[in-house]
Design a protein around this motif. Structure first.
Motif, short mmCIF file in Angstrom:
data_model
loop_
_atom_site.label_atom_id
_atom_site.label_comp_id
_atom_site.label_asym_id
_atom_site.label_seq_id
_atom_site.Cartn_x
_atom_site.Cartn_y
_atom_site.Cartn_z
N ARG A 30 0.84 -1.21 0.00
CA ARG A 30 0.00 0.00 0.00
C ARG A 30 0.86 1.25 0.00
O ARG A 30 0.54 2.24 -0.68
CB ARG A 30 -0.93 -0.02 1.23
N LEU A 31 1.96 1.23 0.73
CA LEU A 31 2.89 2.35 0.72
C LEU A 31 3.50 2.54 -0.66
O LEU A 31 3.66 3.66 -1.15
CB LEU A 31 4.01 2.12 1.75
N ARG A 32 3.84 1.43 -1.32
CA ARG A 32 4.42 1.50 -2.66
C ARG A 32 3.43 2.14 -3.64
O ARG A 32 3.80 3.01 -4.44
CB ARG A 32 4.81 0.10 -3.13
N GLN A 33 2.16 1.73 -3.56
CA GLN A 33 1.14 2.29 -4.44
C GLN A 33 0.95 3.78 -4.19
O GLN A 33 0.78 4.57 -5.12
CB GLN A 33 -0.18 1.55 -4.24
N PHE A 34 0.99 4.17 -2.91
CA PHE A 34 0.85 5.58 -2.56
C PHE A 34 1.95 6.41 -3.21
O PHE A 34 1.69 7.45 -3.82
CB PHE A 34 0.89 5.73 -1.03
N HIS A 35 3.18 5.94 -3.10
CA HIS A 35 4.30 6.72 -3.64
C HIS A 35 4.32 6.71 -5.17
O HIS A 35 4.77 7.68 -5.78
CB HIS A 35 5.61 6.22 -3.06
N GLU A 36 3.82 5.65 -5.76
CA GLU A 36 3.70 5.65 -7.22
C GLU A 36 2.73 6.74 -7.67
O GLU A 36 2.98 7.45 -8.66
CB GLU A 36 3.21 4.28 -7.71
N LYS A 37 1.61 6.87 -6.96
CA LYS A 37 0.63 7.90 -7.30
C LYS A 37 1.19 9.31 -7.05
O LYS A 37 0.96 10.23 -7.85
CB LYS A 37 -0.65 7.71 -6.48
N VAL A 38 1.93 9.46 -5.94
CA VAL A 38 2.54 10.75 -5.65
C VAL A 38 3.53 11.14 -6.73
O VAL A 38 3.54 12.27 -7.22
CB VAL A 38 3.24 10.71 -4.27
N HIS A 39 4.37 10.19 -7.13
CA HIS A 39 5.37 10.47 -8.16
C HIS A 39 4.71 10.75 -9.51
O HIS A 39 5.21 11.59 -10.28
CB HIS A 39 6.34 9.30 -8.27
N ALA A 40 3.61 10.06 -9.79
CA ALA A 40 2.89 10.31 -11.04
C ALA A 40 2.33 11.73 -11.07
O ALA A 40 2.42 12.43 -12.09
CB ALA A 40 1.77 9.29 -11.22
N ARG A 41 1.75 12.15 -9.95
CA ARG A 41 1.22 13.52 -9.88
C ARG A 41 2.35 14.54 -9.98
O ARG A 41 2.23 15.56 -10.64
CB ARG A 41 0.48 13.72 -8.55
N GLN A 42 3.44 14.25 -9.29
CA GLN A 42 4.60 15.14 -9.32
C GLN A 42 5.10 15.31 -10.75
O GLN A 42 5.38 16.43 -11.19
CB GLN A 42 5.71 14.57 -8.44
N SER A 43 5.20 14.21 -11.47
CA SER A 43 5.69 14.26 -12.86
C SER A 43 4.72 15.04 -13.75
O SER A 43 5.15 15.81 -14.62
CB SER A 43 5.87 12.84 -13.41
N ALA A 44 3.42 14.85 -13.52
CA ALA A 44 2.42 15.55 -14.33
C ALA A 44 2.48 17.05 -14.09
O ALA A 44 2.45 17.85 -15.05
CB ALA A 44 1.03 15.01 -14.01
N VAL A 45 2.59 17.45 -12.83
CA VAL A 45 2.66 18.88 -12.50
C VAL A 45 3.94 19.49 -13.05
O VAL A 45 3.95 20.58 -13.63
CB VAL A 45 2.56 19.08 -10.98
N ALA A 46 5.06 18.77 -12.88
CA ALA A 46 6.34 19.26 -13.38
C ALA A 46 6.30 19.42 -14.90
O ALA A 46 6.82 20.39 -15.46
CB ALA A 46 7.47 18.31 -12.98
N ALA A 47 5.66 18.47 -15.58
CA ALA A 47 5.56 18.54 -17.05
C ALA A 47 4.74 19.73 -17.49
O ALA A 47 5.11 20.45 -18.43
CB ALA A 47 4.96 17.25 -17.58
N VAL A 48 3.61 19.97 -16.80
CA VAL A 48 2.75 21.11 -17.17
C VAL A 48 3.49 22.43 -16.96
O VAL A 48 3.48 23.32 -17.83
CB VAL A 48 1.46 21.08 -16.33
N LEU A 49 4.16 22.56 -15.83
CA LEU A 49 4.90 23.80 -15.55
C LEU A 49 6.07 23.99 -16.51
O LEU A 49 6.35 25.11 -16.95
CB LEU A 49 5.41 23.79 -14.10
N ALA A 50 6.75 22.88 -16.83
CA ALA A 50 7.90 22.96 -17.73
C ALA A 50 7.49 23.29 -19.15
O ALA A 50 8.31 23.77 -19.94
CB ALA A 50 8.68 21.64 -17.70
N LEU A 51 6.23 23.04 -19.50
CA LEU A 51 5.75 23.32 -20.86
C LEU A 51 5.45 24.81 -21.08
O LEU A 51 5.32 25.25 -22.22
CB LEU A 51 4.49 22.51 -21.15
N ILE A 52 5.33 25.55 -19.99
CA ILE A 52 4.91 26.96 -20.12
C ILE A 52 5.87 27.75 -21.00
O ILE A 52 5.46 28.44 -21.95
CB ILE A 52 4.79 27.61 -18.73
#
Length: 226
Positions: A30-52
């Motif tokens: 469950r901890l592993r799944q949590f961090h996978e979701k956190v990292h996925a969100r982090q990557s998505a936010v970073a990608a959106v900001l980096a695209l500006i």
């Protein structure tokens, strides 16, 4: 639970330890799944900001009065397009990598917790159910009556004790424990086994302050807590 014989005690302990192992695995999963979701969100936010910045650059290039693409021959247009694409890639990659680096810095911990509020709430709820199961198991009488030293309360060692009883090498627990100690000493495994923390010991240590220890595990998994 009434007093059971030593062989049944070993069998009961093995069954409970196997259940505890499943519970421990479920928590880690469950901890592993949590961090996978956190990292996925982090990557998505970073990608959106980096695209500006790249988007701004392309909008400017495409709407400028004098466009660098306003040429009639491919021999000139081709290198210009390739150059712009390379610059665009750098304008995206550099901010993207920097955002990933900055995200894990301690000064952003409060922001991360806000960003992860919903995910953390779901994790804590799920882990609470898992920890309740673990608490029930470690509180069982077979683990509290101290018939076997805590360092021997593993599936591996208890299986050896069962073998001693079933093969007639031991009749009472003291005899079986003596046989186990001799076997470990003769195999050279004894010294290392005494220094290893058992699953039961780890679970008891974790459950002694589960909220604090869960918080530490969450931070450690993110690479923040070293």
């Amino acid at each position: 639970m009434g007093k059971i014989n030593d062989l049944d005690y070993c069998y009961a302990s093995i069954i409970l330890l196997e259940e505890l192992e499943k519970v421990s695995y479920a928590r880690n999963e469950r901890l592993r799944q949590f961090h996978e979701k956190v990292h996925a969100r982090q990557s998505a936010v970073a990608a959106v900001l980096a695209l500006i910045l790249p988007v701004i650059v392309w909008i400017y290039l495409l709407t400028a009065k004098v466009s660098i693409f306003d040429v009639k021959t491919f021999a000139v247009l081709g290198p210009r397009v390739v150059g712009v694409l390379m610059i665009t890639a750098l304008l995206f990659l550099i901010p993207y990598l920097l955002l990933h680096k900055v995200w894990c810095q301690p000064f952003l911990r409060s922001f991360r917790k806000i960003f992860e509020t919903v995910l953390r709430a779901h994790l804590i709820s799920d882990i609470k159910e898992i920890d309740d199961k673990a608490t029930v198991i470690v509180s069982k009488a077979v683990f509290t009556e101290e018939r076997v030293p805590e360092s021997y309360l593993t599936v591996e060692f208890l299986t050896l004790l069962v073998r001693y009883f079933e093969c007639g090498q031991a009749t009472f627990m003291k005899e079986a424990l003596y046989e186990l100690k001799m076997e470990l000493e003769n195999s050279g495994y004894y010294s290392s086994s005494n220094t290893c923390e058992t699953l039961l010991q780890r679970e008891r240590a974790y459950l002694a302050d589960e909220k604090h220890n869960l918080a530490l595990l969450m931070e450690k998994e993110e690479g923040i807590y070293e």
